[in-house]
Design an enzyme around this catalytic site. Structure first.
Site, mmCIF file in Angstrom:
data_model
loop_
_atom_site.group_PDB
_atom_site.id
_atom_site.type_symbol
_atom_site.label_atom_id
_atom_site.label_comp_id
_atom_site.label_asym_id
_atom_site.label_seq_id
_atom_site.Cartn_x
_atom_site.Cartn_y
_atom_site.Cartn_z
ATOM 1 N N SER A 29 42.551 47.683 31.788
ATOM 2 C CA SER A 29 41.944 46.577 31.045
ATOM 3 C C SER A 29 42.333 46.742 29.579
ATOM 4 O O SER A 29 42.581 47.870 29.123
ATOM 5 C CB SER A 29 40.417 46.655 31.169
ATOM 6 O OG SER A 29 39.801 45.811 30.213
ATOM 7 N N TYR B 290 32.067 51.061 31.412
ATOM 8 C CA TYR B 290 33.223 50.346 31.967
ATOM 9 C C TYR B 290 34.452 50.612 31.094
ATOM 10 O O TYR B 290 35.522 50.989 31.597
ATOM 11 C CB TYR B 290 32.930 48.845 32.024
ATOM 12 C CG TYR B 290 34.116 47.996 32.442
ATOM 13 C CD1 TYR B 290 34.434 47.823 33.784
ATOM 14 C CD2 TYR B 290 34.924 47.368 31.484
ATOM 15 C CE1 TYR B 290 35.532 47.049 34.173
ATOM 16 C CE2 TYR B 290 36.013 46.594 31.864
ATOM 17 C CZ TYR B 290 36.312 46.436 33.200
ATOM 18 O OH TYR B 290 37.397 45.666 33.578
HETATM 19 N N1 LIG Z 1 38.599 39.636 35.074
HETATM 20 C C1 LIG Z 1 38.716 40.253 33.925
HETATM 21 O O1 LIG Z 1 38.368 39.730 32.862
HETATM 22 C C2 LIG Z 1 39.312 41.628 33.884
HETATM 23 C C3 LIG Z 1 39.782 42.104 32.659
HETATM 24 C C4 LIG Z 1 40.337 43.366 32.610
HETATM 25 C C5 LIG Z 1 40.417 44.128 33.753
HETATM 26 N N2 LIG Z 1 39.941 43.651 34.923
HETATM 27 C C6 LIG Z 1 40.049 44.503 36.108
HETATM 28 O O2 LIG Z 1 40.724 43.818 37.124
HETATM 29 C C7 LIG Z 1 40.316 44.319 38.391
HETATM 30 C C8 LIG Z 1 39.952 43.162 39.291
HETATM 31 O O3 LIG Z 1 38.826 42.521 38.743
HETATM 32 P P1 LIG Z 1 38.562 40.966 38.926
HETATM 33 O O4 LIG Z 1 38.417 40.399 37.594
HETATM 34 O O5 LIG Z 1 39.525 40.393 39.848
HETATM 35 O O6 LIG Z 1 37.089 41.016 39.544
HETATM 36 P P2 LIG Z 1 36.485 40.501 40.940
HETATM 37 O O7 LIG Z 1 36.910 39.118 41.224
HETATM 38 O O8 LIG Z 1 35.038 40.802 40.847
HETATM 39 O O9 LIG Z 1 37.175 41.456 42.009
HETATM 40 C C9 LIG Z 1 36.772 42.783 42.176
HETATM 41 C C10 LIG Z 1 37.324 43.289 43.474
HETATM 42 O O10 LIG Z 1 36.945 44.666 43.621
HETATM 43 C C11 LIG Z 1 36.461 44.857 44.932
HETATM 44 N N3 LIG Z 1 35.459 45.917 44.959
HETATM 45 C C12 LIG Z 1 34.414 46.113 44.130
HETATM 46 N N4 LIG Z 1 33.676 47.153 44.544
HETATM 47 C C13 LIG Z 1 34.270 47.619 45.683
HETATM 48 C C14 LIG Z 1 33.974 48.655 46.583
HETATM 49 N N5 LIG Z 1 32.902 49.459 46.435
HETATM 50 N N6 LIG Z 1 34.797 48.836 47.650
HETATM 51 C C15 LIG Z 1 35.878 48.055 47.834
HETATM 52 N N7 LIG Z 1 36.212 47.055 47.003
HETATM 53 C C16 LIG Z 1 35.411 46.836 45.942
HETATM 54 C C17 LIG Z 1 35.846 43.530 45.333
HETATM 55 O O11 LIG Z 1 35.871 43.404 46.746
HETATM 56 P P3 LIG Z 1 34.596 43.400 47.722
HETATM 57 O O12 LIG Z 1 33.417 42.962 46.917
HETATM 58 O O13 LIG Z 1 34.967 42.486 48.834
HETATM 59 O O14 LIG Z 1 34.501 44.801 48.175
HETATM 60 C C18 LIG Z 1 36.798 42.547 44.701
HETATM 61 O O15 LIG Z 1 37.874 42.288 45.567
HETATM 62 C C19 LIG Z 1 39.144 45.267 38.123
HETATM 63 O O16 LIG Z 1 39.606 46.595 38.143
HETATM 64 C C20 LIG Z 1 38.716 44.878 36.723
HETATM 65 O O17 LIG Z 1 38.097 45.937 36.045
HETATM 66 C C21 LIG Z 1 39.399 42.408 35.031
#
Ligand SMILES: NC(=O)c1ccc[n+]([C@@H]2O[C@H](COP(=O)([O-])OP(=O)(O)OC[C@H]3O[C@@H](n4cnc5c(N)ncnc54)[C@H](OP(=O)(O)O)[C@@H]3O)[C@@H](O)[C@H]2O)c1
Length: 263
Positions: free
Chosen positions: A146, A159
């Site tokens: 991130s 985080y």
């Molecule tokens: N969106 C942003 O603004 C942003 C910015 C910087 C970095 N990121 C990073 O990008 C990555 C993806 O995030 P996103 O924004 O796409 O969020 P998201 O839509 O909430 O997706 C998160 C994913 O993680 C999975 N997950 C969470 N806990 C889990 C567990 N215990 N076991 C297995 N899977 C799990 C969820 O799947 P299930 O719930 O089906 O298990 C879901 O597929 C993350 O690492 C996040 O920190 C996001």
């Protein structure tokens, strides 16, 4: 330069049930090279949706303990012996306010999912990847960090720390593996449209500021196809180039000195 995602034959994507992980899984599966894509997550309905889109779906809770993770990884390697690429996108985000009650269990789980589980999975996949890489097939390990790894957001302090730890791990791992055919690509998003913020109820506010998921996915796929070591965009790119990129050369230099002295 890392190998392009175009050379990947079999890609395992965690966090594939929503947001960035799902979008990348679909975009990788749609590449002209047609790699096999395995999407990992917990939510059964979302996994079924992935299957309908032609992606092999695997249910797994990434917060599982070491033994369960080891057996999951062994099972994946047995079922998909051609796995050469890991995109590690599963993550969670929680607010933490030290003047209020701090839920240490939630904090430990967040650190486990965002950092330890990724380190654990990489460790268990490594002997397999080393073998595949030695056979001439380029391998990629691509954890999702991130922009907050470089500049922390104080209200999501743990985080931010978990992502800083993961970024640091990527830099060290890249140096450790530089004499192999395994590349470490850090995918570092800015604020992007997703469900990540739903748990804290901040989605409505953040939706006014975030990068649309489609736009982010296109930009990230370009970086993955080019073979950049760090694939970042928006504010994450600005912060990376200003504060972190200058360190990368120093890390390599330090490693060279250490190698010379240990001979
Ligand atoms: N969106 C942003 O603004 C942003 C910015 C910087 C970095 N990121 C990073 O990008 C990555 C993806 O995030 P996103 O924004 O796409 O969020 P998201 O839509 O909430 O997706 C998160 C994913 O993680 C999975 N997950 C969470 N806990 C889990 C567990 N215990 N076991 C297995 N899977 C799990 C969820 O799947 P299930 O719930 O089906 O298990 C879901 O597929 C993350 O690492 C996040 O920190 C996001």
């Amino acid at each position: 330069m890392a190998p392009s995602i175009n050379s990947s034959k079999c890609v395992l994507v965690t966090g594939a049930t929503s947001g960035i992980g799902r979008a990348l899984a679909l975009a990788i599966a749609a590449l002209p090279s047609h790699p096999k894509v395995i999407g990992v997550g917990r939510r059964k309905d979302r996994l079924a949706g992935l299957k309908e889109a032609g992606i092999d779906a695997q249910e797994f809770d990434i917060s599982a303990d070491r033994a369960v993770t080891k057996s999951f990884v062994e099972g994946m390697i047995q079922k998909y012996p051609e796995i050469d690429t890991l995109v590690l996108s599963a993550g969670v985000q929680r607010e933490i306010h030290f003047k209020k009650r701090v839920d240490l269990d939630a904090i430990a789980t967040e650190m486990h999912i965002n950092y330890f589980s990724i380190l654990t999975m990489i460790s268990y996949f490594m002997p397999h990847l080393l073998k595949i890489a030695a056979s001439g097939q380029p391998c990629i390990v691509a954890p999702v960090t991130s922009g907050l790894a470089y500049i922390p957001a104080p209200w999501i302090a743990n985080y931010s720390a978990s992502k800083a730890a993961l970024h640091s791990l990527c830099s060290s791992l890249r140096v450790q593996l530089e004499d192999t055919n395994i590349s470490v690509i850090e995918i570092s998003p800015p604020l992007v449209e997703s469900e990540l913020h739903d748990a804290e109820g901040t989605t409505e506010t953040l939706s006014k500021l975030w990068m649309p998921l489609d736009e982010y996915t296109k930009e990230t796929m370009k970086g993955l196809q080019k073979g950049d070591n760090v694939v970042c965009s928006g504010m994450a790119k600005i912060a990376y180039e200003k504060f972190e990129q200058p360190k990368e050369e120093m890390i390599s230099e330090l490693a060279k000195h250490a190698a010379t002295h240990s001979k």
